[in-house]
Motif scaffolding. Structure first.
Motif, PDB file in Angstrom:
ATOM      1  N   TRP A   1       0.872  -1.164   0.000  1.00  0.00           N
ATOM      2  CA  TRP A   1       0.000   0.000   0.000  1.00  0.00           C
ATOM      3  C   TRP A   1       0.914   1.221   0.000  1.00  0.00           C
ATOM      4  N   PHE A   2       0.376   2.378  -0.303  1.00  0.00           N
ATOM      5  CA  PHE A   2       1.213   3.556  -0.502  1.00  0.00           C
ATOM      6  C   PHE A   2       0.737   4.711   0.370  1.00  0.00           C
ATOM      7  N   GLN A   3       1.718   5.359   1.045  1.00  0.00           N
ATOM      8  CA  GLN A   3       1.412   6.538   1.853  1.00  0.00           C
ATOM      9  C   GLN A   3       2.149   7.739   1.266  1.00  0.00           C
ATOM     10  N   PRO A   4       1.422   8.811   0.936  1.00  0.00           N
ATOM     11  CA  PRO A   4       2.045   9.968   0.290  1.00  0.00           C
ATOM     12  C   PRO A   4       2.988  10.731   1.220  1.00  0.00           C
ATOM     13  N   GLN A   5       3.985  11.357   0.625  1.00  0.00           N
ATOM     14  CA  GLN A   5       4.896  12.278   1.300  1.00  0.00           C
ATOM     15  C   GLN A   5       4.733  13.638   0.619  1.00  0.00           C
ATOM     16  N   ILE A   6       4.573  14.691   1.420  1.00  0.00           N
ATOM     17  CA  ILE A   6       4.209  16.006   0.897  1.00  0.00           C
ATOM     18  C   ILE A   6       5.336  17.009   1.151  1.00  0.00           C
ATOM     19  N   SER A   7       5.628  17.831   0.158  1.00  0.00           N
ATOM     20  CA  SER A   7       6.586  18.918   0.324  1.00  0.00           C
ATOM     21  C   SER A   7       5.952  20.026   1.153  1.00  0.00           C
ATOM     22  N   THR A   8       6.661  20.499   2.183  1.00  0.00           N
ATOM     23  CA  THR A   8       6.135  21.600   2.990  1.00  0.00           C
ATOM     24  C   THR A   8       6.258  22.935   2.260  1.00  0.00           C
ATOM     25  N   ASP A   9       7.065  23.002   1.215  1.00  0.00           N
ATOM     26  CA  ASP A   9       7.208  24.229   0.430  1.00  0.00           C
ATOM     27  C   ASP A   9       6.039  24.436  -0.526  1.00  0.00           C
ATOM     28  N   THR A  10       5.666  23.395  -1.243  1.00  0.00           N
ATOM     29  CA  THR A  10       4.690  23.530  -2.317  1.00  0.00           C
ATOM     30  C   THR A  10       3.383  22.794  -2.063  1.00  0.00           C
ATOM     31  N   GLY A  11       3.386  21.851  -1.127  1.00  0.00           N
ATOM     32  CA  GLY A  11       2.201  21.037  -0.898  1.00  0.00           C
ATOM     33  C   GLY A  11       2.054  19.902  -1.888  1.00  0.00           C
ATOM     34  N   GLU A  12       2.969  19.815  -2.845  1.00  0.00           N
ATOM     35  CA  GLU A  12       2.877  18.763  -3.856  1.00  0.00           C
ATOM     36  C   GLU A  12       3.410  17.434  -3.309  1.00  0.00           C
ATOM     37  N   VAL A  13       3.008  16.355  -3.961  1.00  0.00           N
ATOM     38  CA  VAL A  13       3.473  15.031  -3.560  1.00  0.00           C
ATOM     39  C   VAL A  13       4.943  14.893  -3.933  1.00  0.00           C
ATOM     40  N   SER A  14       5.792  14.686  -2.939  1.00  0.00           N
ATOM     41  CA  SER A  14       7.239  14.569  -3.179  1.00  0.00           C
ATOM     42  C   SER A  14       7.687  13.119  -3.237  1.00  0.00           C
ATOM     43  N   GLY A  15       6.797  12.196  -2.884  1.00  0.00           N
ATOM     44  CA  GLY A  15       7.154  10.787  -2.924  1.00  0.00           C
ATOM     45  C   GLY A  15       6.056   9.932  -2.320  1.00  0.00           C
ATOM     46  N   MET A  16       6.263   8.639  -2.370  1.00  0.00           N
ATOM     47  CA  MET A  16       5.363   7.664  -1.742  1.00  0.00           C
ATOM     48  C   MET A  16       6.229   6.648  -0.998  1.00  0.00           C
ATOM     49  N   GLU A  17       5.684   6.128   0.085  1.00  0.00           N
ATOM     50  CA  GLU A  17       6.354   5.009   0.751  1.00  0.00           C
ATOM     51  C   GLU A  17       5.522   3.750   0.543  1.00  0.00           C
TER      52      GLU A  17
ATOM     53  N   TRP B   1       1.599   5.473 -12.666  1.00  0.00           N
ATOM     54  CA  TRP B   1       1.358   6.882 -12.349  1.00  0.00           C
ATOM     55  C   TRP B   1       1.893   7.796 -13.452  1.00  0.00           C
ATOM     56  N   ASP B   2       3.078   7.467 -13.968  1.00  0.00           N
ATOM     57  CA  ASP B   2       3.646   8.268 -15.063  1.00  0.00           C
ATOM     58  C   ASP B   2       2.697   8.304 -16.260  1.00  0.00           C
ATOM     59  N   LYS B   3       2.179   7.126 -16.614  1.00  0.00           N
ATOM     60  CA  LYS B   3       1.281   7.058 -17.775  1.00  0.00           C
ATOM     61  C   LYS B   3      -0.015   7.824 -17.529  1.00  0.00           C
ATOM     62  N   ALA B   4      -0.421   7.918 -16.258  1.00  0.00           N
ATOM     63  CA  ALA B   4      -1.650   8.633 -15.921  1.00  0.00           C
ATOM     64  C   ALA B   4      -1.429  10.132 -15.766  1.00  0.00           C
ATOM     65  N   GLY B   5      -0.179  10.568 -15.904  1.00  0.00           N
ATOM     66  CA  GLY B   5       0.119  11.995 -15.825  1.00  0.00           C
ATOM     67  C   GLY B   5       0.458  12.505 -14.444  1.00  0.00           C
ATOM     68  N   PHE B   6       0.711  11.604 -13.500  1.00  0.00           N
ATOM     69  CA  PHE B   6       1.114  12.006 -12.148  1.00  0.00           C
ATOM     70  C   PHE B   6       2.590  11.660 -11.959  1.00  0.00           C
ATOM     71  N   HIS B   7       3.426  12.677 -11.870  1.00  0.00           N
ATOM     72  CA  HIS B   7       4.860  12.421 -11.712  1.00  0.00           C
ATOM     73  C   HIS B   7       5.200  12.362 -10.222  1.00  0.00           C
ATOM     74  N   ILE B   8       5.468  11.177  -9.733  1.00  0.00           N
ATOM     75  CA  ILE B   8       5.915  10.967  -8.350  1.00  0.00           C
ATOM     76  C   ILE B   8       7.436  10.836  -8.396  1.00  0.00           C
ATOM     77  N   PRO B   9       8.173  11.777  -7.792  1.00  0.00           N
ATOM     78  CA  PRO B   9       9.637  11.756  -7.916  1.00  0.00           C
ATOM     79  C   PRO B   9      10.277  10.431  -7.521  1.00  0.00           C
ATOM     80  N   SER B  10       9.796   9.823  -6.431  1.00  0.00           N
ATOM     81  CA  SER B  10      10.413   8.560  -5.998  1.00  0.00           C
ATOM     82  C   SER B  10       9.459   7.794  -5.096  1.00  0.00           C
TER      83      SER B  10
END
Length: 515
Positions: A265-281, A327-336
């Motif tokens: 399962w995946f838990q999002p990680q959020i950038s405190t600067d932009t609020g964007e998803v910076s990764g998943m665990e 996710w890439d194919k769906a247009g969501f770029h998750i850095p890592s």
């Protein structure tokens, strides 16, 4: 079992040599002569004394076997084995009505011993066992019996005592844990270990026998281990169904790995600067057909016991990389995506090649994978294979995340040695950080150190908006926790990311660079 056989042989011998049998001998001889003549008479005359002689000899042989079992010792710790502990318990329980004394049984196991051996080697593991045995003997009384059962598990049969109530046993268990948790200095390396303990007291024992006491203590230990390292549990009758339930889990877990019930399962990680998803665990979850979704705490020890950790890692890694591609194919770029690697995984000489092969299979850059390692691995690992593998993964381009930072003893030198890119601040520093000034001071110190060392930071276990805001204010780069999202199945990630993207477009930024 051997006592039962000996008692049966003694009763049979007494029956054959008792007065009733002796009185019946003339009739027996007459019947033999009438039935088979002189040959049958002679056969009866020879067989009965031989049988009596054999029955007289059998208890001696059984006693000799028992004595050998009681005298047997473990080759590593030089402690006696299970038979001695059972013998001590049986002796005290058999004499309780005469002496007025009783006993109790404890069973303990060194936590995560498989990982310890994978990190430091089997020889070091043997030395830890030897030292642990010596510490147990030092903390107990002279007439208490310490025995080694199997692996890193020990049994303790207390010598005769007036009473063994719950409070006394918990105090004794705590003293044992304190003795075993002291660092083990082996070849200039400090090794930290904890132990879990289960015990059985006389008033809760299922029966007044050594075997019943020992079995009950092992049931309690099983329950303790499923409550995390360093736990203590007393036996009670309601534990038995839970242990049977655990037995069902361990029998099912191997099949669950292969039939797709255990997936990340995946838990999002959020950038405190932009609020964007910076990764998943990626976090393993077992979708059990009867018990619902199970977290790793309920089955990871079973997987480790069955030697299936490597297979679990392969499954989580494969599905994590496949998720990135989708996710890439769906247009969501998750850095890592971050994947946890145990010391056992990292000690595998082929781990780097396996990770490279999986990345090539999905045509992904190594930077899309973050390798999570526990702080305890780098704080105490002297395993050259682990060091080489972590460095090789960094050179390949993977990010190295240091998990649960602040709970171990990782030095700055080791952070550099293992090429750590990001530290994940343990939730114990995060809880109530918006209200507790001491928490804020500790976080500020950690974040300042990380900034000076050019390390990225992520706070785990962020559960409230206040904690999120305080961490952003203090300068933490990323946050992860229930305030952002609970772990979710892959199927739900696309919907969540779409919803999160719309929220970002509708609300102002609140991070450090919002101005």
């Amino acid at each position: 079992m051997q006592r039962t056989i000996a008692d049966t042989l003694n009763r049979l011998r007494d029956a054959l040599t008792g007065p009733q049998t002796i009185a019946f001998l003339p009739a027996l001889c007459l019947g033999a002569y009438w039935y088979g003549g002189e040959q049958m008479l002679v056969l009866s005359a020879l067989t009965l004394p031989a049988l009596v002689a054999l029955l007289n000899l059998a208890p001696n042989l059984t006693r000799q076997t028992d004595n050998q079992a009681l005298a047997a010792t473990d080759g590593i710790t030089r402690l006696p084995l299970r038979a001695r502990a059972l013998h001590t318990l049986d002796q005290i329980l058999d004499a309780r009505d005469v002496t007025g004394r009783t006993t109790a049984c404890l069973v303990l196991e060194i936590d995560d011993f498989t990982s310890l051996c994978a990190t430091f080697g089997e020889a070091t593991g043997d030395l830890v066992l030897k030292n642990a045995a010596r510490r147990l003997q030092d903390v107990l009384r002279e007439h208490d019996t310490v025995a080694r059962l199997n692996g890193p598990r020990f049994a303790i049969a207390l010598g005769p005592i007036r009473s063994a109530d719950l409070e006394t046993m918990i105090q004794l268990s705590s003293r044992i844990q304190a003795a075993l948790s002291e660092p083990y200095s082996i070849e200039a390396i400090k090794i930290f270990a904890t132990c879990s303990i289960g015990f059985c007291t006389p008033n809760r024992a299922p029966a007044l026998s050594g075997q019943a006491f020992l079995d009950a203590a092992e049931i309690a230990l099983t329950d303790a281990r499923h409550n995390g390292p360093g736990s203590i549990r007393a036996y009670s009758p309601n534990l038995t169904p839970r242990t049977l339930e655990h037995g069902s889990l361990i029998s099912d877990v191997g099949n669950a790995l292969e039939n797709g019930q255990i997936l990340p399962w995946f838990q999002p990680q959020i950038s405190t600067d932009t609020g964007e998803v910076s990764g998943m665990e990626a976090l393993a979850r077992w979708h059990h057909p009867d018990r619902g979704v199970l977290s790793p705490g309920l089955f990871i020890s079973d997987i480790e016991e069955l030697g299936l950790l490597e297979r679990l890692n392969e499954i989580v890694l494969y599905h994590a990389l496949m998720a990135i591609k989708t996710w890439d194919k769906a247009g969501f770029h998750i850095p890592s995506v971050a994947v946890n690697f145990s010391p056992t995984d990292l000690a595998n000489p082929k781990i780097v090649d396996k990770i490279q092969w999986e990345l090539d299979r999905f045509e992904l850059e190594p930077s899309r994978l973050s390798v999570e390692i526990l702080e305890s691995v780098i704080s105490s690992s002297d395993n050259d294979t682990i060091s080489r593998n972590i460095w090789a993964l960094k050179e390949m381009g993977c990010g190295i995340d240091l998990d649960d930072y602040g709970t171990g003893h990782a030095s700055i030198a080791n952070i550099r040695r293992f090429a750590v890119k990001r530290i994940k601040i343990d939730r114990s520093y995060v809880t109530r950080c918006d209200l507790d000034r001491d928490q804020q001071s500790m976080l500020a110190a950690i974040l300042t150190m990380a900034e000076r060392l050019d390390l990225e930071t992520l706070a785990e276990g962020v559960e409230t908006v206040g904690e999120h805001a305080m961490l952003a204010q203090l300068g933490c780069d990323n946050v992860q926790g229930f305030s952002v999202s609970r772990p979710m199945s892959f199927e739900k990630t696309l919907g969540w990311m779409d919803s999160h993207k719309r929220k970002l477009a509708q609300t102002p930024q609140i991070g450090r660079r919002a101005s």
